[in-house]
Design an enzyme around this catalytic site. Structure first.
Site, short mmCIF file in Angstrom:
data_model
loop_
_atom_site.label_atom_id
_atom_site.label_comp_id
_atom_site.label_asym_id
_atom_site.label_seq_id
_atom_site.Cartn_x
_atom_site.Cartn_y
_atom_site.Cartn_z
N HIS A 173 0.84 -1.19 0.00
CA HIS A 173 0.00 0.00 0.00
C HIS A 173 0.87 1.24 0.00
O HIS A 173 1.80 1.35 0.78
CB HIS A 173 -0.90 0.02 1.24
CG HIS A 173 -1.73 1.26 1.33
ND1 HIS A 173 -2.86 1.45 0.56
CD2 HIS A 173 -1.59 2.39 2.06
CE1 HIS A 173 -3.38 2.64 0.83
NE2 HIS A 173 -2.62 3.23 1.73
N ASP B 127 -15.28 2.99 8.37
CA ASP B 127 -14.21 3.92 7.99
C ASP B 127 -14.75 4.98 7.02
O ASP B 127 -14.40 6.16 7.13
CB ASP B 127 -13.04 3.16 7.36
CG ASP B 127 -12.00 4.13 6.80
OD1 ASP B 127 -11.41 4.87 7.61
OD2 ASP B 127 -11.82 4.17 5.57
N ARG C 75 -14.80 13.07 9.83
CA ARG C 75 -13.52 13.72 10.18
C ARG C 75 -13.25 14.89 9.24
O ARG C 75 -12.73 15.92 9.65
CB ARG C 75 -12.37 12.70 10.09
CG ARG C 75 -12.36 11.71 11.26
CD ARG C 75 -11.47 10.51 10.96
NE ARG C 75 -10.11 10.89 10.64
CZ ARG C 75 -9.29 10.17 9.89
NH1 ARG C 75 -9.67 9.01 9.37
NH2 ARG C 75 -8.06 10.59 9.65
N SER D 142 -7.42 3.93 9.95
CA SER D 142 -8.23 4.01 8.73
C SER D 142 -7.56 3.24 7.59
O SER D 142 -8.17 2.38 6.94
CB SER D 142 -8.42 5.49 8.35
OG SER D 142 -8.86 5.63 7.03
N LYS E 177 -8.58 -0.94 6.00
CA LYS E 177 -8.88 -1.29 4.61
C LYS E 177 -7.98 -2.40 4.09
O LYS E 177 -8.40 -3.29 3.37
CB LYS E 177 -8.78 -0.04 3.73
CG LYS E 177 -10.02 0.86 3.90
CD LYS E 177 -9.87 2.19 3.19
CE LYS E 177 -9.15 3.18 4.06
NZ LYS E 177 -9.30 4.58 3.72
#
Ligand code: URA
Ligand code: CA
Length: 435
Positions: A82, A161, A168, A183, A187
């Site tokens: 990621h 999320d 947020r 967060s 995922k």
């Protein structure tokens, strides 16, 4: 349990229990706890922070709020990569086939781009016919047979999320390390990986512009991953200037093909070898990073990585002949050079501004609904530290709509600095492991 007591506890700096965090996330997901109470809790978290166990609990509560991808039908240790997002970050297109070529199964869930950062799916769709709508059986079969497949984001992954992020965004609580880390990790974990390699970018084009903050985020994510039983490590890499030369969808596919042939930009190639080596070690296909790196270099030299890319494109309906004939990729009508106004060394290329210029050409989306033009974008001719002579091209602009070009040129001139001194920044800033 009452939400008001949980808010008060966090406001007073005390640690929330697993049950309390589950209560909040379940209640918020099924709408029995209102936005205003969650907003207050988020602000308390923003100021008071979260302990390691609270972070792990929040991550897992979000994972459990929706679907989780079951990759158990895929053989071997599934490693996901990621990136926290950058400009011209073509690594996923290269890493997938590269590590697949040495036997690492890559079951990748990817997204589309928003703002100045590009999305892997958009880039892949520059290949005629390529699609990411696969049934889960097809997806599993492709990963087992070809070691690589990419699907789009599933509809009901981490709904908590999604809701929390939206809240947020309007309550000035995005910028909290525990909230960002949980967060992102929720995922990745919901997407089913056994092990995770994170590429945390730092610099002008990154979400975390500041190095200390990037390091803090990397450490937070690595700890969460290892705490919840997924081997996780992070590389902190430079995103002060764009990665590689190409920024734009078809242009980045071409750049990925060049890199898989061993003819890619130096920084992009190096980052892929570093991230790839970590993936290979985590999936236990090699014992050391040196051994892993050698395997990846061999896969490039032998053509196996490139063959893997062709098989992958074909497996998902794409025209694999683009690999040998990149002219079959979408082509922009106009190529315009940006001549240097003076001689010297390139001292700065401000990544986010360059990303914005590419977006104006149509390479990226300003809003979720915008259409993108797969053919357009920018090819840097120079990187930071390179020498340049007056009149020599700094960038080639690939455009279809000429009306934006003057604005793009002005933005690029503002973003690229030529002076007497210029030094290439270190690409790999640091590495963070769970140990
Ligand atoms: N990206 C995410 O996915 N979550 C955040 O909180 C911030 C950036
Ligand atoms: Ca690039």
């Amino acid at each position: 349990m009452r939400m008001v007591d949980i808010i008060e506890k966090k406001r007073n700096g005390q640690e929330l229990s697993t049950e309390e965090i589950n209560f909040v996330i379940e209640g918020y997901t099924n709408e029995t706890i209102p936005d205003y109470q969650v907003s207050a809790l988020l602000m308390a978290i923003y100021f008071e922070g979260m302990s390691q166990s609270e972070r792990a609990d929040l991550t897992m509560a979000m994972v459990e709020s929706g679907d989780q991808i079951d990759l158990s039908a895929i053989e071997g240790i599934k490693v996901d990569k990621h990136s926290t997002g950058g400009v011209g970050d073509t690594t996923t297109l290269i890493l997938g086939p590269l590590v697949a070529a040495v036997g690492v199964p890559v079951a990748k869930m990817s997204g589309r781009g928003l703002g100045h950062t590009g999305g892997t799916i958009d880039k892949l769709e520059a290949v005629p016919g390529f699609h990411v709508e696969l049934s889960s059986d097809e997806f599993t079969r492709l990963v087992n047979e070809e070691k690589l497949a990419v699907i789009g984001q599933s509809g009901n992954l981490t709904p908590a999320d999604k809701k929390l992020y939206a809240l947020r965004d309007v309550t000035a609580t995005v910028n909290s390390i525990p909230l960002i880390a949980s967060s992102i990790m929720s995922k990745k974990i919901a997407a089913g990986a056994d092990a995770i390699v994170l590429d945390v970018k730092t610099g002008a084009g990154a979400f975390m512009k500041d190095e200390a903050q990037a390091r803090e985020l990397a450490e937070a994510m690595v700890k969460i991953g290892n705490n919840v039983g997924r081997q996780t490590m992070a590389v902190i890499s430079d995103m002060s200037q764009p990665l590689g030369f190409a920024i734009g969808n078809a242009l980045e596919v071409k750049e990925a093909i060049d890199t898989l042939k061993g003819e890619g930009p130096e920084d992009l190639t190096e980052l892929c070898l570093v991230l790839g080596s970590h993936m290979v070690v985590l999936s236990e296909k090699a014992k050391t990073h040196e051994e892993a790196r050698k395997m990846l270099e061999d896969a490039i030299d032998s053509g196996e990585a490139l063959n893997r890319f062709k098989a992958f494109l074909k497996g998902q309906g794409g025209d694999a002949s683009v690999v040998d004939d990149p002219a079959k990729l979408p082509q922009a009508e106009h190529k315009i050079e940006l001549p240097a106004k003076s001689s010297g060394k390139v001292s700065r290329i401000i990544a986010d501004n360059v990303g914005t210029a590419a977006m104006w050409l149509g390479a990226g989306r300003a809003t979720k609904e915008s259409e993108i033009d797969l053919a357009v974008g920018l090819m840097l001719k120079k990187k930071v530290g390179d020498e340049v002579k007056e009149g020599e091209s700094l960038v080639t602009i690939y455009a279809n709509d000429l009306s934006e070009v003057e604005k793009v040129k002005a933005k690029l001139y503002e973003s690229i600095e030529v002076s007497s001194e210029g030094h290439a920044p270190a690409l790999i800033v640091d590495q963070v492991t769970g140990q």
